[in-house]
Design a protein around this motif. Structure first.
Motif, PDB file in Angstrom:
ATOM      1  N   PRO A  99      19.790 -17.457 -15.613  1.00  0.00           N
ATOM      2  CA  PRO A  99      19.200 -16.335 -16.291  1.00  0.00           C
ATOM      3  C   PRO A  99      17.966 -16.866 -17.046  1.00  0.00           C
ATOM      4  N   GLN A 100      16.930 -15.975 -17.261  1.00  0.00           N
ATOM      5  CA  GLN A 100      15.820 -16.418 -18.067  1.00  0.00           C
ATOM      6  C   GLN A 100      15.884 -16.188 -19.385  1.00  0.00           C
ATOM      7  N   LEU A 101      15.123 -17.141 -20.102  1.00  0.00           N
ATOM      8  CA  LEU A 101      15.077 -17.118 -21.573  1.00  0.00           C
ATOM      9  C   LEU A 101      14.025 -16.222 -22.200  1.00  0.00           C
ATOM     10  N   ARG A 120      14.875  -9.345 -18.667  1.00  0.00           N
ATOM     11  CA  ARG A 120      16.002  -9.896 -18.578  1.00  0.00           C
ATOM     12  C   ARG A 120      17.127  -8.791 -18.041  1.00  0.00           C
ATOM     13  N   ASN A 121      16.429  -7.417 -17.600  1.00  0.00           N
ATOM     14  CA  ASN A 121      17.181  -6.585 -16.959  1.00  0.00           C
ATOM     15  C   ASN A 121      17.399  -6.725 -15.581  1.00  0.00           C
ATOM     16  N   LEU A 148      20.389 -10.983 -11.224  1.00  0.00           N
ATOM     17  CA  LEU A 148      20.224 -12.533 -10.966  1.00  0.00           C
ATOM     18  C   LEU A 148      20.345 -12.575  -9.389  1.00  0.00           C
ATOM     19  N   LEU A 197      23.042 -19.728 -24.359  1.00  0.00           N
ATOM     20  CA  LEU A 197      22.246 -18.652 -24.701  1.00  0.00           C
ATOM     21  C   LEU A 197      21.627 -17.718 -23.403  1.00  0.00           C
ATOM     22  N   SER A 198      21.288 -18.477 -22.415  1.00  0.00           N
ATOM     23  CA  SER A 198      20.238 -17.721 -21.343  1.00  0.00           C
ATOM     24  C   SER A 198      21.188 -16.668 -20.631  1.00  0.00           C
ATOM     25  N   ARG A 258      21.659 -14.002 -23.240  1.00  0.00           N
ATOM     26  CA  ARG A 258      20.660 -12.980 -23.230  1.00  0.00           C
ATOM     27  C   ARG A 258      20.442 -12.268 -22.286  1.00  0.00           C
ATOM     28  N   HIS A 259      21.030 -12.585 -20.852  1.00  0.00           N
ATOM     29  CA  HIS A 259      20.754 -11.903 -19.849  1.00  0.00           C
ATOM     30  C   HIS A 259      21.735 -10.692 -19.827  1.00  0.00           C
ATOM     31  N   SER A 285      23.616  -9.258 -22.366  1.00  0.00           N
ATOM     32  CA  SER A 285      24.072  -8.620 -23.783  1.00  0.00           C
ATOM     33  C   SER A 285      23.050  -7.682 -24.093  1.00  0.00           C
ATOM     34  N   ASP A 286      23.493  -6.494 -24.734  1.00  0.00           N
ATOM     35  CA  ASP A 286      22.720  -5.723 -25.580  1.00  0.00           C
ATOM     36  C   ASP A 286      22.464  -5.849 -27.126  1.00  0.00           C
ATOM     37  N   THR A 319      19.581  -7.788 -28.554  1.00  0.00           N
ATOM     38  CA  THR A 319      19.003  -8.929 -27.988  1.00  0.00           C
ATOM     39  C   THR A 319      17.776  -9.496 -28.032  1.00  0.00           C
ATOM     40  N   ASP A 320      16.850  -8.362 -27.647  1.00  0.00           N
ATOM     41  CA  ASP A 320      15.307  -8.901 -27.755  1.00  0.00           C
ATOM     42  C   ASP A 320      14.814  -8.925 -29.049  1.00  0.00           C
ATOM     43  N   PHE A 331      15.944 -12.524 -30.064  1.00  0.00           N
ATOM     44  CA  PHE A 331      14.957 -13.523 -29.564  1.00  0.00           C
ATOM     45  C   PHE A 331      13.606 -13.578 -29.809  1.00  0.00           C
TER      46      PHE A 331
END
Lengths: 333, 351
Positions: free
Chosen positions: A261-263, A267-268, A271, B245-246, B249-250, B252-253, B269-270, B273
């Motif tokens: 998963p990307q940081l 992110r939507n 994968l 965390l990555s 992040r992927h 979670s809302d 989330t956004d 970060f």
């Protein structure tokens, strides 16, 4: 040839098991130079830890394990030397940090005793000198109040501290090569970054070569110079960190990089996955070992074994189709 | 599938639980419905001295307030020992809460008797980190998955069996899995089994406690995708507890960050970060190694380690490691303040 600190040539490690002979590491070659960090990446069961332990000859049971190939350390083939010569190298010229510090520290000895042991054994220092060196090491790895800590037992300190003590033991004799097998996997991120910074600064100070075994691609990208990717006992791709992340050639490397998963960024999106799972060492595919899981595999891949080819810029790759696949999947980074 | 599940639900002796609890309860000023409302939850573990007298407590979860909206994924992050798993377990009453209220469909589930709460468990399920130790090694997979339905008295044995085959297919396992034993499966497959068992009773909320931490990257992404597909199909709400965390992040809302038993920051989330406000969150985000060698990170390296929760520091419990700490941090406990819409932080210095 011969000018690398460590050079592994066509190493094979076999184990005799109830279900016949298993070759956990099957003909791998790589090298480590002074001052560089080579990452060995791969999933569980790919043989990365076996490789590390083979270098130190930690599998010594006669009749159960056997080795083929060469492990040249400063021009000496470690597989050919006697046990007593090997003992002089282990912990002195080459040392190792294990993943789980609690099970690799002796619970009935103090931390100080355990740091002093290799110093007294290899450097022939007196007990008093070794004690001073132990305190110096504890200071170096950033443990507060070392004069007290040196008398404590492993259960009295936290996980992060134990891992630092492991590093202190490994570095006590100022080794030329440090093998770190998942040194931070059991730790939290904030502690992980402390430990990795520490290893990094010690590498610069002592000009050590480091072989870092990990499955965390973030750690590889930030802390290593070269990478070898392993799959099912073989090295499938090797190259310097930047080119490997920017332009991964092997479908397995591509899959690994794009499945994390990307940081940053979107992110939507889903994968991408590598279908199936790693086969057991008893059922190794006939052709390319990755073929049953590979999206590009064809009849040739299923039946014929590819060789490790050397390309420009010291890049090596084991895949029949790396030229056609190139760039097909490039959503890395 | 959904239809089938609902039918089973109404077969259940107390079928009304499933629906009555979920009648629309509009929340003023917010269009989204709260599924779970957690207020001032505390879990203290007593520490006994040699003669068995309790003088001290480990404050594993200390006065945490947050809520879950229906259909969302709420990520709970923090380092080991920060209380995130205990929080998840306390919400499900797997360990007795010390204090606090948890409203689920209008009732405080902490006030229910054990037998009343057992009926609610159907709606509140859990997936554990290590699926091997949470499966009975001597039971066939099919029986393990069917067990929650037996406990909740759902369907006939024939219906239960059909439902298990159904759910096995949903989580991507072969039908013959039904007759096999846990040791025959790999970690990823076992995690799918754990998920199947949680989903078989058609829950509303699934608490996932580090569901992918023990898996390899290529398997991890398979399970994450599966979790997302199932959420969409069944309208699930996830409380996703993890330290990676990555991954968080992927999936979670919204994300809550915990430190030493307290929730120090919470935001979408956004927003979290892009705009971390708490110094701990900032340090945490900066210490994740970035999987791109060209990006050289500015790391905030924290001093020291997490203090013991038996003797947490006074005032803000992060002040011993905080690079910005001032005198007020040592004295006063910071309050949870909404600094931006939906962005809560507990820090004296946050702007």
């Amino acid at each position: 040839m011969g000018d690398h600190l460590l050079e592994v040539n066509n190493l094979k490690t076999h184990f005799r098991t109830e279900r016949g002979k298993v070759t956990a590491v099957d003909g791998i070659s790589f090298h480590v130079d002074r001052g560089e960090v080579l990452a060995i990446v791969g999933e569980s069961g790919c043989g990365k830890s076996v490789t590390a332990q083979s270098i130190l000859r930690l599998f010594e049971e006669k009749g159960v394990t056997s080795y083929d190939g060469e492990i040249n350390f400063e021009g000496k083939n470690l597989l050919k030397i006697s046990d007593s010569e090997m003992r002089k190298i282990r912990g002195n010229d080459i040392s190792m940090i294990f993943q789980d510090p609690l099970s690799s520290l002796n619970p009935v000895f103090t931390i100080g005793d355990q740091i002093m042991e290799p110093i007294m054994l290899h450097q022939k220092l007196s007990k008093k000198e070794a004690y001073e060196r132990a305190i110096e090491m504890l200071k170096l790895i950033g443990i507060p109040a070392p004069e007290q800590r040196v008398h404590e037992y492993p259960h009295q300190i936290s996980g992060g501290m134990r891992q630092r003590v492991m590093i202190a033991i490994a570095l006590a004799c100022q080794p030329k090569l440090l093998i770190a097998d998942e040194p931070t996997t059991a730790l939290d991120v904030t502690i992980q970054s402390q430990i990795l910074e520490l290893i990094d600064s010690l590498r610069q100070k002592l000009d050590m070569g480091i072989m870092l075994i990990t499955h965390d691609l973030g750690v590889v990208a930030q802390h290593c110079t070269r990478v070898a990717v392993m799959y099912l006992g073989e090295v499938v791709e090797e190259g310097d960190v930047e080119s490997l992340f920017e332009n991964p050639l092997h479908p397995y490397t591509q899959g690994l990089i794009s499945s994390i998963p990307q940081l940053f960024g979107n992110r939507n999106k889903k994968l991408s996955i590598i279908k199936g799972m790693v086969p057991s060492l008893n059922e190794i595919p006939k052709g390319c070992r990755f073929a049953p899981r590979c999206p590009f595999a064809d009849a040739k891949c299923m039946n014929e074994k590819p060789e490790l080819e050397t390309l420009d810029h010291n890049k090596r790759i084991k895949c029949w189709h790396h030229q056609t696949i190139k760039g097909a999947v490039s959503n890395a980074t | 599938m959904q239809h089938e599940a609902l039918k089973l639900d109404s077969d259940h002796g107390n079928g009304s639980y499933g629906t009555a609890a979920f009648e629309a309860r509009p929340i003023i000023g917010n269009a989204r419905e709260k599924l779970l409302d957690i207020k001032g939850i505390k879990k203290y573990f007593p520490v006994k001295n040699t003669i068995g007298v309790t003088k001290k407590y480990v404050k594993a979860v200390d006065d945490v307030t947050f809520h879950l909206y229906e259909g969302e994924t709420y990520g709970l992050v923090g380092e080991s020992g920060c209380g995130k798993s205990t929080l998840g377990r306390t919400i499900l009453r797997l360990t007795d809460p010390t204090d606090g209220e948890v409203f689920f469909g209008g009732t405080d589930i902490f006030k229910l008797s054990n037998s009343e709460f057992r009926k609610q468990r159907q709606n509140l399920q859990m997936v554990f980190q290590d699926p091997y130790s949470s499966l009975n090694p001597r039971k066939r997979i099919g029986d393990s998955i069917a067990e929650p339905m037996v406990i909740h008295n759902i369907g006939t044995s024939q219906e239960r069996m059909e439902r298990v085959f159904d759910i096995l297919e949903k989580v991507g396992l072969h039908a013959d899995t039904y007759y096999r034993f846990p040791h025959e499966f790999s970690g990823g497959q076992r995690q799918r089994i754990g998920l199947a068992r949680a989903l078989v009773v058609n829950p509303k909320l699934v608490i996932c406690d580090e569901p992918v931490s023990a898996l390899d990257v290529s398997i991890q992404s398979q399970i994450i995708n599966l979790l997302e597909d199932l959420q969409e199909e069944f309208g699930l709400t996830y409380l996703f507890v993890a330290h990676d965390l990555s991954v968080v992040r992927h999936i979670s809302d919204r994300i809550g960050v915990m430190y030493l038993g307290k929730m120090v920051e919470e935001a979408e989330t956004d927003e979290l970060f892009a705009n971390p406000l708490h110094p701990y969150t900032k340090a945490l985000l900066s210490s994740i190694p970035h999987p791109n060698p060209k990006i050289k990170q500015e790391k905030i390296i924290l001093k020291g380690e997490i203090p013991s929760p038996i003797n947490p520091p006074s005032g803000c419990n992060f002040h011993t490691r905080c690079p910005l700490a001032t005198d007020i941090c040592k004295q006063a406990v910071p309050k949870r303040v909404e600094k931006r819409p939906g962005h809560f932080v507990a820090c004296h210095l946050a702007e």
